[in-house]
Design a protein around this motif. Sequence first.
Motif, PDB file in Angstrom:
ATOM      1  N   CYS A 336       0.877  -1.217  -0.141  1.00 21.09           N
ATOM      2  CA  CYS A 336      -0.036  -0.007  -0.049  1.00 21.09           C
ATOM      3  C   CYS A 336       0.776   1.410   0.166  1.00 21.09           C
ATOM      4  O   CYS A 336       1.942   1.224   0.301  1.00 21.09           O
ATOM      5  CB  CYS A 336      -0.847  -0.041   1.127  1.00 21.09           C
ATOM      6  SG  CYS A 336      -2.162  -1.440   1.297  1.00 21.09           S
ATOM      7  N   LYS A 337       0.183   2.246  -0.510  1.00 22.94           N
ATOM      8  CA  LYS A 337       1.031   3.668  -0.491  1.00 22.94           C
ATOM      9  C   LYS A 337       0.266   4.406   0.720  1.00 22.94           C
ATOM     10  O   LYS A 337       0.816   5.101   1.621  1.00 22.94           O
ATOM     11  CB  LYS A 337       0.842   4.414  -1.640  1.00 22.94           C
ATOM     12  CG  LYS A 337       1.793   4.044  -2.813  1.00 22.94           C
ATOM     13  CD  LYS A 337       1.774   4.850  -4.032  1.00 22.94           C
ATOM     14  CE  LYS A 337       2.550   4.414  -5.104  1.00 22.94           C
ATOM     15  NZ  LYS A 337       2.430   5.288  -6.356  1.00 22.94           N
ATOM     16  N   ALA A 338      -1.048   4.192   0.947  1.00 19.70           N
ATOM     17  CA  ALA A 338      -1.933   4.648   1.908  1.00 19.70           C
ATOM     18  C   ALA A 338      -1.487   3.919   3.213  1.00 19.70           C
ATOM     19  O   ALA A 338      -1.118   2.648   2.942  1.00 19.70           O
ATOM     20  CB  ALA A 338      -3.265   4.733   1.529  1.00 19.70           C
ATOM     21  N   PRO A 339      -1.600   4.223   4.455  1.00 17.53           N
ATOM     22  CA  PRO A 339      -1.434   3.397   5.428  1.00 17.53           C
ATOM     23  C   PRO A 339      -2.531   2.045   5.553  1.00 17.53           C
ATOM     24  O   PRO A 339      -3.471   2.188   5.262  1.00 17.53           O
ATOM     25  CB  PRO A 339      -1.729   4.309   6.648  1.00 17.53           C
ATOM     26  CG  PRO A 339      -1.742   5.666   6.176  1.00 17.53           C
ATOM     27  CD  PRO A 339      -2.169   5.593   4.672  1.00 17.53           C
ATOM     28  N   ASN A 340      -1.714   0.925   5.398  1.00 14.62           N
ATOM     29  CA  ASN A 340      -2.495  -0.356   5.188  1.00 14.62           C
ATOM     30  C   ASN A 340      -3.623  -0.324   6.365  1.00 14.62           C
ATOM     31  O   ASN A 340      -4.698  -0.909   5.844  1.00 14.62           O
ATOM     32  CB  ASN A 340      -1.593  -1.527   5.305  1.00 14.62           C
ATOM     33  CG  ASN A 340      -1.001  -1.879   6.649  1.00 14.62           C
ATOM     34  OD1 ASN A 340      -1.032  -0.775   7.588  1.00 14.62           O
ATOM     35  ND2 ASN A 340      -0.306  -2.832   6.755  1.00 14.62           N
ATOM     36  N   THR A 341      -3.453   0.250   7.668  1.00 15.34           N
ATOM     37  CA  THR A 341      -4.589   0.202   8.691  1.00 15.34           C
ATOM     38  C   THR A 341      -5.812   1.025   8.060  1.00 15.34           C
ATOM     39  O   THR A 341      -6.908   0.688   8.090  1.00 15.34           O
ATOM     40  CB  THR A 341      -4.028   0.723   9.948  1.00 15.34           C
ATOM     41  OG1 THR A 341      -3.632   1.970   9.443  1.00 15.34           O
ATOM     42  CG2 THR A 341      -3.158  -0.077  10.383  1.00 15.34           C
ATOM     43  N   ASP A 342      -5.528   1.925   7.370  1.00 19.29           N
ATOM     44  CA  ASP A 342      -6.876   2.995   6.505  1.00 19.29           C
ATOM     45  C   ASP A 342      -7.368   2.258   5.442  1.00 19.29           C
ATOM     46  O   ASP A 342      -8.758   2.041   5.540  1.00 19.29           O
ATOM     47  CB  ASP A 342      -6.018   3.982   5.917  1.00 19.29           C
ATOM     48  CG  ASP A 342      -5.760   5.063   7.100  1.00 19.29           C
ATOM     49  OD1 ASP A 342      -5.898   5.020   8.202  1.00 19.29           O
ATOM     50  OD2 ASP A 342      -5.128   6.250   6.667  1.00 19.29           O
ATOM     51  N   PRO A 356      -3.573  -7.523   7.641  1.00 21.85           N
ATOM     52  CA  PRO A 356      -2.543  -6.791   7.851  1.00 21.85           C
ATOM     53  C   PRO A 356      -1.119  -7.270   7.931  1.00 21.85           C
ATOM     54  O   PRO A 356      -1.142  -8.534   8.353  1.00 21.85           O
ATOM     55  CB  PRO A 356      -2.775  -5.493   8.832  1.00 21.85           C
ATOM     56  CG  PRO A 356      -3.610  -6.374   9.979  1.00 21.85           C
ATOM     57  CD  PRO A 356      -4.528  -7.438   9.133  1.00 21.85           C
ATOM     58  N   ASN A 360       3.707  -2.344   5.413  1.00 21.72           N
ATOM     59  CA  ASN A 360       2.678  -1.631   4.787  1.00 21.72           C
ATOM     60  C   ASN A 360       1.907  -2.330   3.780  1.00 21.72           C
ATOM     61  O   ASN A 360       1.319  -1.809   2.809  1.00 21.72           O
ATOM     62  CB  ASN A 360       2.826  -0.204   4.246  1.00 21.72           C
ATOM     63  CG  ASN A 360       1.783   0.742   4.257  1.00 21.72           C
ATOM     64  OD1 ASN A 360       0.748   0.611   5.142  1.00 21.72           O
ATOM     65  ND2 ASN A 360       1.799   1.730   3.230  1.00 21.72           N
ATOM     66  N   THR A 393      -8.615  11.445   1.325  1.00 23.52           N
ATOM     67  CA  THR A 393      -7.378  11.813   1.281  1.00 23.52           C
ATOM     68  C   THR A 393      -7.676  13.405   0.593  1.00 23.52           C
ATOM     69  O   THR A 393      -6.741  13.972   0.235  1.00 23.52           O
ATOM     70  CB  THR A 393      -6.274  11.052   0.660  1.00 23.52           C
ATOM     71  OG1 THR A 393      -6.670  10.630  -0.595  1.00 23.52           O
ATOM     72  CG2 THR A 393      -5.973   9.881   1.534  1.00 23.52           C
TER      73      THR A 393
END
Length: 394
Positions: A336-342, A356, A360, A393
Amino acid sequence: MIPSLLPTYNRVDLAFEHGQGSWLVTAGGERYLDLGAGIAVNALGHAHPALVEALTEQGAKLWHVSNLYTIPQQQKLADKLVDLTFADTAFFTNSGTEACELAVKMARKHWYDKGQPERTRIIGFEGSFHGRSSAGIAAAGGEKLTKGFGPLLPGFTHLPFGDMDGLTNALSGGEVAAVIIEPVQGEGGIRPVPDDELTAIRVACDEAGALLIFDEVQCGMGRTGRLFAHEYSGVTPDIMMVAKGIGGGFPLGAVLATEDAASGMVAGTHGSTYGGNPLACAIGARVVDIIADPEFLNEVNRKAGLLRQKLEGLVAAHPNVFDAVRGTGLMLGLKCKAPNTDVLTACYGAGVLCVPAADNVLRILPALTIEDEDIAEAITRLETAAKAVEGQTQ
Protein backbone atom coordinates in the motif's frame (compact mmCIF):
# COMPACT_ATOMS: atom_id res chain seq x y z
CA MET A 1 -10.24 -2.87 35.41
CA ILE A 2 -8.93 -5.70 33.26
CA PRO A 3 -11.54 -7.45 31.09
CA SER A 4 -12.31 -11.14 31.52
CA LEU A 5 -10.52 -11.77 28.20
CA LEU A 6 -6.84 -10.82 28.47
CA PRO A 7 -6.54 -7.74 26.22
CA THR A 8 -3.69 -8.92 23.97
CA TYR A 9 -5.61 -8.45 20.71
CA ASN A 10 -6.66 -5.27 18.94
CA ARG A 11 -9.92 -6.80 17.80
CA VAL A 12 -12.21 -5.19 15.26
CA ASP A 13 -15.84 -5.02 16.38
CA LEU A 14 -17.03 -7.90 14.20
CA ALA A 15 -18.43 -11.23 15.34
CA PHE A 16 -19.47 -14.00 12.98
CA GLU A 17 -22.17 -16.58 13.56
CA HIS A 18 -21.57 -18.92 10.66
CA GLY A 19 -19.65 -19.32 7.43
CA GLN A 20 -19.92 -21.10 4.10
CA GLY A 21 -17.16 -21.35 1.54
CA SER A 22 -15.51 -17.92 1.28
CA TRP A 23 -18.24 -16.09 3.17
CA LEU A 24 -18.79 -15.20 6.82
CA VAL A 25 -22.10 -13.99 8.23
CA THR A 26 -22.76 -11.98 11.39
CA ALA A 27 -25.68 -12.56 13.75
CA GLY A 28 -27.36 -9.58 12.09
CA GLY A 29 -27.09 -11.18 8.65
CA GLU A 30 -24.29 -9.00 7.24
CA ARG A 31 -22.17 -10.98 4.76
CA TYR A 32 -18.39 -10.55 4.52
CA LEU A 33 -16.18 -11.98 1.81
CA ASP A 34 -13.30 -13.65 3.63
CA LEU A 35 -9.92 -13.02 1.97
CA GLY A 36 -8.03 -13.84 5.15
CA ALA A 37 -9.15 -17.43 5.78
CA GLY A 38 -8.35 -17.17 9.47
CA ILE A 39 -4.79 -16.10 8.52
CA ALA A 40 -4.27 -18.86 5.93
CA VAL A 41 -5.92 -21.48 8.15
CA ASN A 42 -9.28 -22.21 6.49
CA ALA A 43 -7.61 -23.57 3.37
CA LEU A 44 -10.81 -25.28 2.20
CA GLY A 45 -13.10 -22.45 3.24
CA HIS A 46 -15.78 -22.52 5.91
CA ALA A 47 -17.91 -25.62 6.57
CA HIS A 48 -16.35 -27.69 3.80
CA PRO A 49 -18.58 -30.79 3.57
CA ALA A 50 -15.70 -33.28 3.51
CA LEU A 51 -14.24 -31.79 6.69
CA VAL A 52 -17.62 -31.62 8.40
CA GLU A 53 -18.04 -35.29 7.54
CA ALA A 54 -14.59 -36.21 8.91
CA LEU A 55 -15.24 -34.23 12.08
CA THR A 56 -18.66 -35.79 12.59
CA GLU A 57 -17.55 -39.35 11.92
CA GLN A 58 -14.50 -39.23 14.17
CA GLY A 59 -16.20 -37.06 16.79
CA ALA A 60 -18.83 -39.71 17.28
CA LYS A 61 -16.15 -42.33 17.91
CA LEU A 62 -13.14 -40.99 19.80
CA TRP A 63 -11.65 -37.55 20.47
CA HIS A 64 -8.69 -38.07 22.75
CA VAL A 65 -6.73 -40.90 24.36
CA SER A 66 -3.23 -39.35 24.79
CA ASN A 67 0.05 -40.50 23.28
CA LEU A 68 0.38 -43.25 25.86
CA TYR A 69 -1.35 -45.39 23.26
CA THR A 70 -1.17 -46.11 19.55
CA ILE A 71 -3.36 -43.70 17.55
CA PRO A 72 -4.21 -45.15 14.11
CA GLN A 73 -5.41 -41.80 12.75
CA GLN A 74 -2.05 -40.26 13.66
CA GLN A 75 -0.13 -43.05 11.92
CA LYS A 76 -2.30 -42.66 8.81
CA LEU A 77 -1.61 -38.94 8.58
CA ALA A 78 2.12 -39.39 9.23
CA ASP A 79 2.33 -41.98 6.44
CA LYS A 80 0.59 -39.61 4.01
CA LEU A 81 2.96 -36.73 4.80
CA VAL A 82 6.07 -38.91 4.58
CA ASP A 83 4.91 -40.28 1.22
CA LEU A 84 4.29 -36.77 -0.14
CA THR A 85 7.42 -34.98 1.11
CA PHE A 86 11.16 -35.19 1.75
CA ALA A 87 10.49 -36.37 5.29
CA ASP A 88 11.06 -39.74 6.91
CA THR A 89 9.15 -38.99 10.11
CA ALA A 90 6.53 -36.65 11.59
CA PHE A 91 5.54 -35.37 15.03
CA PHE A 92 2.14 -33.75 15.53
CA THR A 93 1.51 -30.57 17.48
CA ASN A 94 -1.47 -28.27 17.99
CA SER A 95 0.02 -25.17 16.38
CA GLY A 96 2.88 -23.63 14.42
CA THR A 97 4.35 -22.17 17.60
CA GLU A 98 4.65 -25.65 19.08
CA ALA A 99 6.19 -26.85 15.82
CA CYS A 100 8.87 -24.16 16.18
CA GLU A 101 9.67 -25.29 19.71
CA LEU A 102 10.27 -28.85 18.52
CA ALA A 103 12.24 -27.76 15.43
CA VAL A 104 14.69 -25.85 17.62
CA LYS A 105 14.97 -28.71 20.12
CA MET A 106 15.42 -31.25 17.33
CA ALA A 107 18.24 -29.30 15.67
CA ARG A 108 20.15 -28.83 18.92
CA LYS A 109 19.61 -32.40 20.11
CA HIS A 110 20.85 -33.66 16.73
CA TRP A 111 24.27 -32.11 17.28
CA TYR A 112 24.41 -33.00 20.96
CA ASP A 113 24.00 -36.66 20.06
CA LYS A 114 26.56 -36.31 17.27
CA GLY A 115 29.16 -35.30 19.84
CA GLN A 116 29.11 -31.59 18.97
CA PRO A 117 27.22 -30.00 21.87
CA GLU A 118 28.71 -26.60 21.03
CA ARG A 119 26.52 -26.45 17.92
CA THR A 120 23.50 -24.70 19.40
CA ARG A 121 23.23 -21.46 17.42
CA ILE A 122 20.20 -20.94 15.16
CA ILE A 123 20.40 -18.36 12.34
CA GLY A 124 17.21 -16.52 11.37
CA PHE A 125 16.30 -13.54 9.19
CA GLU A 126 14.85 -10.07 9.67
CA GLY A 127 11.12 -9.87 9.07
CA SER A 128 10.51 -13.49 10.00
CA PHE A 129 7.77 -14.83 12.22
CA HIS A 130 7.97 -18.21 13.95
CA GLY A 131 5.27 -17.91 16.60
CA ARG A 132 5.07 -16.18 19.98
CA SER A 133 6.67 -18.71 22.31
CA SER A 134 10.07 -18.02 23.86
CA ALA A 135 11.84 -19.94 21.11
CA GLY A 136 9.65 -18.40 18.41
CA ILE A 137 10.31 -14.78 19.33
CA ALA A 138 14.00 -15.47 19.90
CA ALA A 139 14.24 -17.06 16.44
CA ALA A 140 12.53 -14.09 14.78
CA GLY A 141 14.20 -11.42 16.87
CA GLY A 142 12.09 -8.41 15.89
CA GLU A 143 11.61 -5.76 18.58
CA LYS A 144 7.82 -5.86 18.14
CA LEU A 145 7.89 -9.49 19.26
CA THR A 146 10.66 -9.42 21.85
CA LYS A 147 10.37 -6.07 23.67
CA GLY A 148 9.66 -6.58 27.34
CA PHE A 149 10.10 -10.34 27.30
CA GLY A 150 13.76 -10.60 28.17
CA PRO A 151 16.00 -12.23 28.91
CA LEU A 152 15.49 -13.93 25.58
CA LEU A 153 16.36 -17.54 24.91
CA PRO A 154 20.04 -17.40 23.91
CA GLY A 155 21.72 -18.89 20.88
CA PHE A 156 20.07 -17.02 17.99
CA THR A 157 21.65 -14.84 15.30
CA HIS A 158 19.59 -12.59 13.03
CA LEU A 159 20.59 -11.49 9.55
CA PRO A 160 19.02 -8.97 7.15
CA PHE A 161 16.58 -10.51 4.69
CA GLY A 162 18.56 -11.80 1.72
CA ASP A 163 22.01 -11.29 3.30
CA MET A 164 23.84 -14.22 1.74
CA ASP A 165 27.32 -12.90 2.54
CA GLY A 166 26.32 -12.51 6.16
CA LEU A 167 25.02 -16.06 6.17
CA THR A 168 28.31 -17.44 4.91
CA ASN A 169 30.19 -15.56 7.60
CA ALA A 170 27.76 -16.60 10.35
CA LEU A 171 28.08 -20.26 9.37
CA SER A 172 31.87 -20.23 9.48
CA GLY A 173 32.36 -20.53 13.24
CA GLY A 174 31.32 -24.16 13.65
CA GLU A 175 28.70 -23.33 16.29
CA VAL A 176 25.61 -23.24 14.08
CA ALA A 177 23.06 -26.00 14.54
CA ALA A 178 20.61 -24.79 11.90
CA VAL A 179 19.31 -22.02 9.68
CA ILE A 180 15.57 -21.29 9.95
CA ILE A 181 13.69 -19.49 7.17
CA GLU A 182 10.22 -19.06 5.69
CA PRO A 183 10.28 -19.70 1.92
CA VAL A 184 7.67 -16.92 1.78
CA GLN A 185 7.51 -14.52 4.70
CA GLY A 186 3.92 -13.95 5.79
CA GLU A 187 3.88 -11.55 8.75
CA GLY A 188 6.95 -9.90 7.23
CA GLY A 189 4.91 -8.61 4.29
CA ILE A 190 4.50 -11.47 1.77
CA ARG A 191 8.17 -11.60 0.80
CA PRO A 192 9.14 -14.70 -1.21
CA VAL A 193 12.73 -15.86 -0.93
CA PRO A 194 14.05 -16.18 -4.51
CA ASP A 195 14.68 -19.76 -5.63
CA ASP A 196 18.37 -19.10 -6.21
CA GLU A 197 18.72 -17.84 -2.63
CA LEU A 198 17.04 -20.94 -1.20
CA THR A 199 19.45 -23.01 -3.28
CA ALA A 200 22.40 -20.97 -2.01
CA ILE A 201 21.22 -21.36 1.59
CA ARG A 202 20.99 -25.13 1.16
CA VAL A 203 24.51 -25.23 -0.31
CA ALA A 204 25.88 -23.01 2.48
CA CYS A 205 24.29 -25.22 5.14
CA ASP A 206 25.69 -28.36 3.54
CA GLU A 207 29.17 -26.88 3.32
CA ALA A 208 29.07 -25.81 6.97
CA GLY A 209 27.38 -29.02 8.13
CA ALA A 210 24.36 -27.13 9.49
CA LEU A 211 20.74 -28.26 9.29
CA LEU A 212 18.15 -26.32 7.30
CA ILE A 213 14.70 -25.65 8.82
CA PHE A 214 11.86 -24.42 6.63
CA ASP A 215 8.94 -22.71 8.32
CA GLU A 216 5.99 -23.48 6.03
CA VAL A 217 3.35 -22.80 8.64
CA GLN A 218 1.76 -20.07 6.51
CA CYS A 219 3.08 -20.74 3.01
CA GLY A 220 2.56 -24.52 3.03
CA MET A 221 -0.39 -26.81 2.34
CA GLY A 222 -1.13 -25.64 -1.20
CA ARG A 223 -1.10 -21.94 -0.37
CA THR A 224 1.42 -21.09 -3.12
CA GLY A 225 0.11 -23.55 -5.71
CA ARG A 226 2.43 -26.38 -4.70
CA LEU A 227 1.85 -28.61 -1.70
CA PHE A 228 4.79 -26.80 -0.08
CA ALA A 229 6.38 -23.57 -1.26
CA HIS A 230 9.96 -24.89 -1.24
CA GLU A 231 9.07 -27.30 -4.05
CA TYR A 232 9.41 -24.46 -6.58
CA SER A 233 13.13 -24.22 -5.85
CA GLY A 234 13.83 -27.95 -5.87
CA VAL A 235 15.47 -27.50 -2.47
CA THR A 236 14.50 -29.71 0.47
CA PRO A 237 15.04 -28.95 4.16
CA ASP A 238 16.14 -31.25 6.95
CA ILE A 239 13.29 -30.13 9.21
CA MET A 240 10.01 -28.45 8.31
CA MET A 241 7.33 -26.77 10.41
CA VAL A 242 3.72 -27.17 9.24
CA ALA A 243 0.44 -25.91 10.70
CA LYS A 244 -2.43 -23.54 9.79
CA GLY A 245 -3.91 -25.02 6.60
CA ILE A 246 -3.13 -28.63 7.50
CA GLY A 247 -6.12 -28.74 9.86
CA GLY A 248 -8.45 -26.73 7.63
CA GLY A 249 -9.51 -24.74 10.69
CA PHE A 250 -9.04 -27.43 13.33
CA PRO A 251 -5.94 -26.91 15.55
CA LEU A 252 -3.17 -29.06 14.10
CA GLY A 253 0.53 -28.69 13.37
CA ALA A 254 3.46 -30.93 12.58
CA VAL A 255 7.21 -31.14 12.35
CA LEU A 256 8.50 -33.18 9.42
CA ALA A 257 12.11 -34.30 9.34
CA THR A 258 14.65 -36.58 7.75
CA GLU A 259 15.79 -39.61 9.71
CA ASP A 260 19.20 -38.06 10.31
CA ALA A 261 17.88 -34.70 11.51
CA ALA A 262 15.47 -36.41 13.89
CA SER A 263 17.95 -38.98 15.15
CA GLY A 264 18.32 -37.36 18.58
CA MET A 265 14.59 -37.35 19.31
CA VAL A 266 14.17 -40.67 21.09
CA ALA A 267 11.55 -41.71 23.65
CA GLY A 268 11.16 -39.13 26.40
CA THR A 269 12.77 -36.19 24.57
CA HIS A 270 9.52 -34.52 23.55
CA GLY A 271 5.79 -34.91 23.99
CA SER A 272 2.35 -33.35 23.75
CA THR A 273 -0.86 -34.07 25.59
CA TYR A 274 -3.17 -33.12 22.73
CA GLY A 275 -0.83 -33.25 19.74
CA GLY A 276 -1.87 -35.88 17.20
CA ASN A 277 -5.22 -36.64 18.82
CA PRO A 278 -7.61 -38.81 16.78
CA LEU A 279 -10.00 -35.96 15.97
CA ALA A 280 -7.36 -33.58 14.64
CA CYS A 281 -5.60 -36.26 12.63
CA ALA A 282 -8.79 -37.57 11.04
CA ILE A 283 -9.53 -34.06 9.79
CA GLY A 284 -5.91 -33.46 8.77
CA ALA A 285 -5.84 -36.65 6.71
CA ARG A 286 -8.91 -35.50 4.80
CA VAL A 287 -7.33 -32.07 4.21
CA VAL A 288 -4.13 -33.63 2.88
CA ASP A 289 -6.06 -35.95 0.55
CA ILE A 290 -7.88 -32.99 -0.97
CA ILE A 291 -5.04 -30.48 -1.24
CA ALA A 292 -2.35 -32.91 -2.44
CA ASP A 293 -4.46 -33.90 -5.46
CA PRO A 294 -2.65 -32.51 -8.55
CA GLU A 295 -5.97 -31.42 -10.08
CA PHE A 296 -6.78 -29.42 -6.95
CA LEU A 297 -3.38 -27.70 -7.06
CA ASN A 298 -3.83 -26.95 -10.75
CA GLU A 299 -7.08 -25.18 -9.86
CA VAL A 300 -5.30 -23.22 -7.12
CA ASN A 301 -2.79 -22.00 -9.69
CA ARG A 302 -5.51 -21.09 -12.18
CA LYS A 303 -7.42 -19.12 -9.56
CA ALA A 304 -4.19 -17.50 -8.39
CA GLY A 305 -3.47 -16.28 -11.91
CA LEU A 306 -6.99 -14.87 -12.24
CA LEU A 307 -6.86 -13.13 -8.86
CA ARG A 308 -3.42 -11.69 -9.44
CA GLN A 309 -4.41 -10.31 -12.84
CA LYS A 310 -7.40 -8.57 -11.31
CA LEU A 311 -5.35 -7.25 -8.38
CA GLU A 312 -2.79 -5.82 -10.80
CA GLY A 313 -5.64 -3.97 -12.49
CA LEU A 314 -6.83 -2.70 -9.11
CA VAL A 315 -3.37 -1.35 -8.31
CA ALA A 316 -3.12 0.34 -11.69
CA ALA A 317 -6.54 1.97 -11.21
CA HIS A 318 -5.70 3.30 -7.72
CA PRO A 319 -2.02 4.34 -7.73
CA ASN A 320 -2.46 6.61 -4.72
CA VAL A 321 -3.73 3.75 -2.59
CA PHE A 322 -1.72 0.76 -3.82
CA ASP A 323 1.85 0.38 -5.00
CA ALA A 324 2.23 -3.24 -6.13
CA VAL A 325 1.08 -6.85 -5.88
CA ARG A 326 3.53 -9.35 -4.43
CA GLY A 327 3.55 -13.02 -3.50
CA THR A 328 2.95 -16.44 -5.00
CA GLY A 329 -0.16 -18.52 -5.63
CA LEU A 330 -2.98 -17.54 -3.27
CA MET A 331 -0.50 -16.04 -0.81
CA LEU A 332 -0.63 -12.48 -2.11
CA GLY A 333 -0.02 -9.04 -0.72
CA LEU A 334 -1.10 -5.56 -1.70
CA LYS A 335 1.79 -3.20 -0.98
CA CYS A 336 0.00 0.00 0.00
CA LYS A 337 0.88 3.66 -0.44
CA ALA A 338 -1.86 4.76 1.94
CA PRO A 339 -1.50 3.37 5.47
CA ASN A 340 -2.53 -0.27 5.32
CA THR A 341 -4.59 0.23 8.48
CA ASP A 342 -6.69 2.83 6.66
CA VAL A 343 -7.16 0.48 3.72
CA LEU A 344 -8.09 -2.36 6.07
CA THR A 345 -10.72 -0.22 7.80
CA ALA A 346 -12.17 0.68 4.40
CA CYS A 347 -12.22 -3.01 3.50
CA TYR A 348 -14.31 -3.76 6.57
CA GLY A 349 -16.70 -1.04 5.45
CA ALA A 350 -16.91 -2.66 2.03
CA GLY A 351 -17.63 -6.09 3.50
CA VAL A 352 -14.32 -7.74 2.70
CA LEU A 353 -11.80 -9.22 5.16
CA CYS A 354 -8.04 -8.99 4.64
CA VAL A 355 -5.04 -9.35 6.98
CA PRO A 356 -2.44 -6.64 7.70
CA ALA A 357 1.29 -7.36 7.59
CA ALA A 358 4.60 -5.57 7.93
CA ASP A 359 6.02 -3.27 5.24
CA ASN A 360 2.61 -1.59 4.84
CA VAL A 361 1.15 -4.67 3.18
CA LEU A 362 -2.37 -6.03 3.16
CA ARG A 363 -2.41 -9.81 2.89
CA ILE A 364 -4.81 -11.54 0.49
CA LEU A 365 -5.10 -15.15 1.70
CA PRO A 366 -8.41 -16.54 0.43
CA ALA A 367 -9.59 -20.09 0.77
CA LEU A 368 -7.93 -22.27 -1.85
CA THR A 369 -11.46 -23.22 -2.89
CA ILE A 370 -12.56 -19.64 -3.65
CA GLU A 371 -14.96 -19.51 -6.61
CA ASP A 372 -14.35 -17.38 -9.71
CA GLU A 373 -17.45 -15.30 -8.98
CA ASP A 374 -16.14 -14.63 -5.48
CA ILE A 375 -12.85 -13.44 -6.95
CA ALA A 376 -14.81 -11.00 -9.10
CA GLU A 377 -16.82 -9.87 -6.07
CA ALA A 378 -13.59 -9.47 -4.07
CA ILE A 379 -12.23 -7.03 -6.63
CA THR A 380 -15.51 -5.08 -6.63
CA ARG A 381 -15.37 -4.74 -2.86
CA LEU A 382 -11.67 -3.87 -2.82
CA GLU A 383 -12.45 -1.22 -5.44
CA THR A 384 -15.09 0.23 -3.13
CA ALA A 385 -12.55 0.28 -0.29
CA ALA A 386 -9.93 1.99 -2.46
CA LYS A 387 -12.37 4.70 -3.47
CA ALA A 388 -13.26 5.26 0.18
CA VAL A 389 -9.57 5.74 1.03
CA GLU A 390 -9.15 8.14 -1.90
CA GLY A 391 -12.16 10.09 -0.64
CA GLN A 392 -10.53 10.51 2.76
CA THR A 393 -7.37 12.01 1.25
CA GLN A 394 -9.05 14.52 -1.08
